[in-house]
Scaffold this motif. Structure first.
Motif, PDB file in Angstrom:
ATOM      1  N   GLU A 180       0.721  -1.168   0.016  1.00 35.11           N
ATOM      2  CA  GLU A 180      -0.152   0.081   0.156  1.00 35.11           C
ATOM      3  C   GLU A 180       1.011   1.168   0.035  1.00 35.11           C
ATOM      4  O   GLU A 180       0.673   2.101  -0.676  1.00 35.11           O
ATOM      5  CB  GLU A 180      -0.841   0.004   1.187  1.00 35.11           C
ATOM      6  N   MET A 181       2.077   1.109   0.848  1.00 35.31           N
ATOM      7  CA  MET A 181       2.794   2.376   0.877  1.00 35.31           C
ATOM      8  C   MET A 181       3.534   2.681  -0.511  1.00 35.31           C
ATOM      9  O   MET A 181       3.601   3.556  -0.939  1.00 35.31           O
ATOM     10  CB  MET A 181       3.952   2.211   1.806  1.00 35.31           C
ATOM     11  N   MET A 182       3.950   1.545  -1.119  1.00 30.26           N
ATOM     12  CA  MET A 182       4.484   1.676  -2.425  1.00 30.26           C
ATOM     13  C   MET A 182       3.639   2.315  -3.531  1.00 30.26           C
ATOM     14  O   MET A 182       3.935   2.817  -4.330  1.00 30.26           O
ATOM     15  CB  MET A 182       5.159   0.227  -3.018  1.00 30.26           C
ATOM     16  N   ARG A 183       2.207   1.638  -3.588  1.00 29.39           N
ATOM     17  CA  ARG A 183       1.227   2.151  -4.524  1.00 29.39           C
ATOM     18  C   ARG A 183       1.124   3.685  -4.190  1.00 29.39           C
ATOM     19  O   ARG A 183       0.915   4.570  -5.164  1.00 29.39           O
ATOM     20  CB  ARG A 183       0.074   1.526  -4.251  1.00 29.39           C
ATOM     21  N   GLY A 184       1.166   4.195  -2.929  1.00 24.91           N
ATOM     22  CA  GLY A 184       0.970   5.391  -2.557  1.00 24.91           C
ATOM     23  C   GLY A 184       2.178   6.361  -3.214  1.00 24.91           C
ATOM     24  O   GLY A 184       1.690   7.385  -3.600  1.00 24.91           O
ATOM     25  N   ARG A 185       3.191   5.772  -3.073  1.00 26.66           N
ATOM     26  CA  ARG A 185       4.294   6.491  -3.859  1.00 26.66           C
ATOM     27  C   ARG A 185       4.347   6.759  -5.251  1.00 26.66           C
ATOM     28  O   ARG A 185       4.759   7.754  -5.893  1.00 26.66           O
ATOM     29  CB  ARG A 185       5.514   5.903  -3.309  1.00 26.66           C
TER      30      ARG A 185
END
Length: 188
Positions: A180-185
């Motif tokens: 989720e954090m990588m998709r947000g970036r």
């Protein structure tokens, strides 16, 4: 040398060392599955010193531990350098780590059920199949080592307290957070 896994080393005054390994292979050399349990029970009975000498002889790396544990001579038992009471304590320690293993992490005990047999081949096979070990490596394990490795590979759900290895659920939750954090970036 891993004393926490059951291994013991004794040294004579002249520097001669004797190493005792409660590996599955060595435990199996004590006798049949029923005899192994009978020998363990014997370490708590009236002939404990005799049973202890037998256990130590079978679990010793060196070919001739008689200077340490004694031997049966023509006129009877000839004692070695180690007192009988110490032989019993060490033999009990070795057998406990070899066939019972240590208490579970977090103080949880096993089911406490008595078994009149210990079949080392079952544990050797389990180590080969589930832990991917060679026959030689699986035979060299003590029960304590086997239990520790099995716990690390297959942690019980919600039982990561006091260990560095996360449970499967913890791992999957962290991976979802990371994704989720990588998709947000990427969306920035």
């Amino acid at each position: 040398m891993l004393p926490e896994a059951g291994f013991v080393r004794a040294t004579l005054g002249d520097g001669t060392e004797y190493t005792f390994r409660p590996s599955f292979y060595r435990i199996a050399s004590l006798g049949s599955p029923h005899e192994i349990v009978a020998i363990f029970a014997g370490l708590h009975g009236p002939h404990a010193e005799k049973d202890a000498a037998y256990v130590l002889a079978c679990l010793c790396d060196q070919e001739d531990p008689s200077p340490l544990i004694g031997y049966l001579g023509e006129t009877g038992w000839v004692p070695g350098a180690m007192p009988g009471a110490e032989m019993v304590i060490i033999a009990q320690h070795l057998m406990r780590h070899g066939i019972v293993g240590k208490a579970r992490p977090g103080g949880e005990e096993g089911d406490g059920k008595f078994s009149d047999r210990f079949d080392a081949v079952e544990y050797i096979s389990a180590a080969r199949v589930h832990l991917g070990l060679s026959s030689h490596d699986a035979e060299a394990l003590s029960m304590t080592e086997f239990q520790s490795m099995f716990e690390m590979k297959f942690p019980r759900s919600g039982d990561s307290k006091g260990r560095d290895v996360p449970t499967r659920e913890e791992y999957e939750a962290r991976m979802r957070q990371h994704e989720e954090m990588m998709r947000g970036r990427e969306s920035r």
